[in-house]
Design a protein around this motif. Structure first.
Motif, mmCIF file in Angstrom:
data_model
loop_
_atom_site.group_PDB
_atom_site.id
_atom_site.type_symbol
_atom_site.label_atom_id
_atom_site.label_comp_id
_atom_site.label_asym_id
_atom_site.label_seq_id
_atom_site.Cartn_x
_atom_site.Cartn_y
_atom_site.Cartn_z
ATOM 1 N N ALA A 39 62.603 55.966 33.463
ATOM 2 C CA ALA A 39 63.734 56.014 32.529
ATOM 3 C C ALA A 39 63.485 57.060 31.448
ATOM 4 C CB ALA A 39 63.950 54.640 31.908
ATOM 5 N N ALA A 42 63.901 60.415 32.948
ATOM 6 C CA ALA A 42 65.323 60.682 33.181
ATOM 7 C C ALA A 42 65.978 61.192 31.905
ATOM 8 C CB ALA A 42 66.018 59.411 33.674
ATOM 9 N N VAL A 43 65.665 60.556 30.779
ATOM 10 C CA VAL A 43 66.217 60.994 29.487
ATOM 11 C C VAL A 43 65.723 62.398 29.157
ATOM 12 C CG1 VAL A 43 66.232 60.543 26.999
ATOM 13 C CG2 VAL A 43 66.467 58.644 28.624
ATOM 14 N N GLY A 58 66.992 58.079 36.955
ATOM 15 C CA GLY A 58 67.690 56.911 36.413
ATOM 16 C C GLY A 58 68.015 55.894 37.501
ATOM 17 N N SER A 61 64.830 54.119 38.454
ATOM 18 C CA SER A 61 64.455 53.194 37.391
ATOM 19 C C SER A 61 65.276 51.917 37.493
ATOM 20 C CB SER A 61 64.667 53.850 36.026
ATOM 21 O OG SER A 61 64.388 52.946 34.984
#
Length: 352
Positions: A39, A42-43, A58, A61
């Motif tokens: 996660a 991904a951010v 994402g 996750s």
């Protein structure tokens, strides 16, 4: 319940429960830690403008979190370990295709593929890992239609290093499982000895109180109504006084063997002390238990002890009661004891 059945029961109760708990906690730990890491990545990739890689990170996750959450709900199902192994395979394929950040995605294949070896059972892991490596090899040798761009020398060295890593991981896992199995076997034998009567080889009181009743209370649908039968050999002291304790021991062994042969595979004969035995009939009503006890009583009466010049008739008295729920077990045993004394007071050699 013979020695083999007792070993199997103890293994299912103690050792397999411990292994199931270990695998479940491993799945949770890897899923939650791995899910948070993906996660965060991904951010990071979303902020960097790589929406494609951010989407997949994402998605993975979310997948591992959802899989772990469902495994909390359906605790007795093994399918979530295999789903996790499949998610890992897809994850490795996607990372290899996208190349990750600046074509560094292959570095993440090592720890990710190790998850398959740890979570999925050993033999199944061989197929999972083999399939994953085949897919990765196909992708890196056919880069024409994928975003990633790997140099030929990097590809060959990566696959060689990955192969070495996997072999070492499997060797380590194999010997870990082997040493664990040896320890389990040793512990299982100690458990069997601690939970069985050394003379008659049937389960003892410790087994009933610390293993059988505990398991019955955890899985009441498989055991109740639970009928209990207290068995006491009539005039056993006279056998010891007239023929000696050696003969008395042989009589106990004879009766234990006879009762083990007379019960069903789901039933249990245990020695609870001296000349007293306890028979457990799971999922059995009181009326059926009385009939089964009467059958054993008749069998004992028809089987005198004979050895050399000794020909001694043997009889036994029986007290029967039934526990309808787990809170009634001790009350049922106490009631069966009372019925046993009634049988003795009524002339012995009978079922009450």
């Amino acid at each position: 319940m013979d020695s083999a059945s007792l070993r199997e029961f103890l293994e299912n109760t103690h050792l397999n429960n411990a292994e199931a708990k270990r695998r479940r906690l491993t799945l949770y730990f890897i899923s939650y830690i791995g899910g948070f890491i993906m996660a965060a990545l991904a951010v990071q990739n979303l902020a960097r403008g790589d929406h494609y890689l951010a989407f997949w990170l994402g998605f993975f996750s979310f997948s591992v979190f959802a899989n772990a959450a469902l495994s909390h709900i359906f605790k007795n199902s093994n399918i979530f370990y295999y789903i996790a192994g499949f998610v890992v395979a897809v994850m490795v394929a996607v990372i290899t295709i996208t190349g990750g950040y600046n074509n560094t995605g292959l570095h993440f294949v090592y720890p990710i593929i190790l998850i398959q070896i740890i979570i999925v059972r050993f033999r199944a892991a061989i197929f999972y890992v083999t399939g994953t490596v085949v897919v990765v090899a196909f992708i890196v040798y056919n880069q024409e239609s994928i975003p990633a761009n790997y140099r030929g020398e990097d590809v060959s060295r990566f696959l060689i290093a990955l192969g070495c890593f996997i072999v070492v991981a499997f060797i380590s896992e194999y010997f870990w499982h082997k040493s664990r199995k040896e320890m389990m076997t040793d512990n299982l034998e100690k458990l069997r000895q601690a939970n069985s009567d050394p003379l008659t080889k049937v389960p003892n009181r410790r087994f009933l109180e610390s293993v059988y009743f505990e398991r019955a209370m955890k899985n009441p649908a498989d055991y109740f109504p639970l009928s209990v039968v207290v068995v006491d050999i009539d005039y056993f002291k006279k056998i010891n006084d007239n023929y000696g304790h050696d003969v008395g021991d042989k009589v106990l062994i004879k009766l234990a063997t006879l009762m083990k042969k007379a019960i069903r595979s789901t039933d249990v004969v245990s020695r609870t002390g001296g000349e007293e035995f306890l028979i457990l009939y799971p999922k059995t009503s009181l009326s059926v238990a009385v009939k089964l006890a009467e059958k054993i009583r008749v069998e004992i009466e028809k089987s005198p002890y004979t050895e050399g010049d000794i020909h001694h008739s043997i009889t036994a008295s029986f007290g029967v009661a039934t526990a309808l729920t787990d809170i009634n077990i001790n009350a049922a045993i106490k009631l069966a004891d009372e019925h046993l004394y009634e049988a003795k007071g009524a002339g012995r050699n009978r079922v009450m």
